[in-house]
Scaffold this active site. Sequence first.
Site, PDB file in Angstrom:
ATOM      1  CG  ASN A   9      -1.642   1.258   1.395  1.00 11.32           C
ATOM      2  OD1 ASN A   9      -1.879   2.141   0.511  1.00 11.32           O
ATOM      3  ND2 ASN A   9      -2.318   1.268   2.722  1.00 11.32           N
ATOM      4  CE  LYS A  11       0.459   3.450   4.917  1.00 15.29           C
ATOM      5  NZ  LYS A  11       0.162   3.621   6.254  1.00 15.29           N
ATOM      6  CG  HIS A  96      -5.626   1.992   5.059  1.00 12.40           C
ATOM      7  ND1 HIS A  96      -5.201   2.796   5.812  1.00 12.40           N
ATOM      8  CD2 HIS A  96      -4.610   1.081   4.930  1.00 12.40           C
ATOM      9  CE1 HIS A  96      -4.144   2.482   6.517  1.00 12.40           C
ATOM     10  NE2 HIS A  96      -3.685   1.340   5.764  1.00 12.40           N
ATOM     11  CD  GLU A  98      -2.774   5.474   6.870  1.00 17.12           C
ATOM     12  OE1 GLU A  98      -2.770   5.491   5.478  1.00 17.12           O
ATOM     13  OE2 GLU A  98      -1.879   4.891   7.472  1.00 17.12           O
ATOM     14  CD  GLU A 168      -3.715  -2.669   7.175  1.00 11.95           C
ATOM     15  OE1 GLU A 168      -2.362  -3.012   6.878  1.00 11.95           O
ATOM     16  OE2 GLU A 168      -4.197  -1.565   6.915  1.00 11.95           O
ATOM     17  N   GLY A 174       2.486   2.118  10.839  1.00 12.42           N
ATOM     18  CA  GLY A 174       3.274   3.157  10.533  1.00 12.42           C
ATOM     19  C   GLY A 174       4.128   3.628  11.803  1.00 12.42           C
ATOM     20  CB  SER A 214       5.196  -1.676  12.022  1.00 12.88           C
ATOM     21  OG  SER A 214       4.775  -0.477  12.039  1.00 12.88           O
TER      22      SER A 214
END
Length: 251
Positions: A9, A11, A96, A98, A168, A174, A214
Site C-alpha cells: 500500500n 498510500k 483502510h 486512515e 491491521e 506506521g 509495521s
Amino acid sequence: MRKKIVAGNWKMNTTVPEGVELAKAVVAKSAEVPSDVKLIVATPFTHLVPVAAVTAGTRVGLSAENCADKEKGAYTGEVSAAMLASAGCQYTILGHSERRQYYGETDEKLVEKTRLALAQGLDVILCVGENRDEREAGRHFDVCKTQVENVLFQFTAEDLKHIIVAYEPVWAIGTGLTATAEQAEEIHAYIRGIIAARFGAEAAEELSILYGGSCKPSNAKELFAQKDIDGGLIGGAALKADDFIGIALSF
Ligand code: PEP
C-alpha cells in the site's frame, strides 16, 4: 488452498515517475518470489494507468487504495469502481484505517463501495482492526467482529471468493510497533471463525487474511508462519522494492 498474498500500500507517496520506477523494480525482482505468492501493488489513483502498463502481463497485480461509494455522476473528486477497472486495476483496498479515521469511512459506505467494486470485477482488500484505546480496553475482538459483520455479512459466500481481509491493528500502522505473531494469529483465527460460522468452513478456509502493521523483512517470517496469517498488507516497507520482495520471500 488459500492464496498467499503480499500487497504493498503505497498510500500518498511517490510522484508518478517515482511510482513507475518502483513498479518496474518490483516486477524485475518478482522472479525471485515463489510462484504461489501473489504480489500486488496498490498505488495512488494518478499512478494506476502508467503502472498498469508496467504490471500488465506480469505476475504483479494492481490495486487502487480506495474507490467511490457512488456509481457515477456529480461527485467531484471521486473515482469510481468502473474507472478503476478501466484503468487496469484488478483490486482495490477498502476501509483502510486512515480512511476510516481521516475521511469518515463508515461500514455503511464500505458496503456500498464493496458492492460497486465487486460489480466491476474488482477483488476487494477489506481492512479491519482496532485502535490503541480499543486494544487497551480489551475490545479488539469485538471491534473486529463488528467491522467484519457490518460489511462482509452483507455479501454472499460467492462474493467472498473476491474479498481478501486485512487485519491491521491501527496502533501498529506506521508506528514501528508490530503485533506479536501470537496477537495477530489470535485475531486472524477469530475472524476466520466468524466467517466459518456465517458462510461455512469451506468459505472460511479459502479466505485469505493478511496482517498489516509495521511488517518488514525482519518480522514477516514469524508472522507468516502462523496458521491463519496468509500474507501481509505492507505500508512503509512497500516503498522499497528490496524490502517488499524480502517480505514476500518470508513464507
Ligand atoms: C498500512 O498502511 O496498510 C500499513 C500496514 O502500514 P505500515 O506497514 O507502514 O505499518
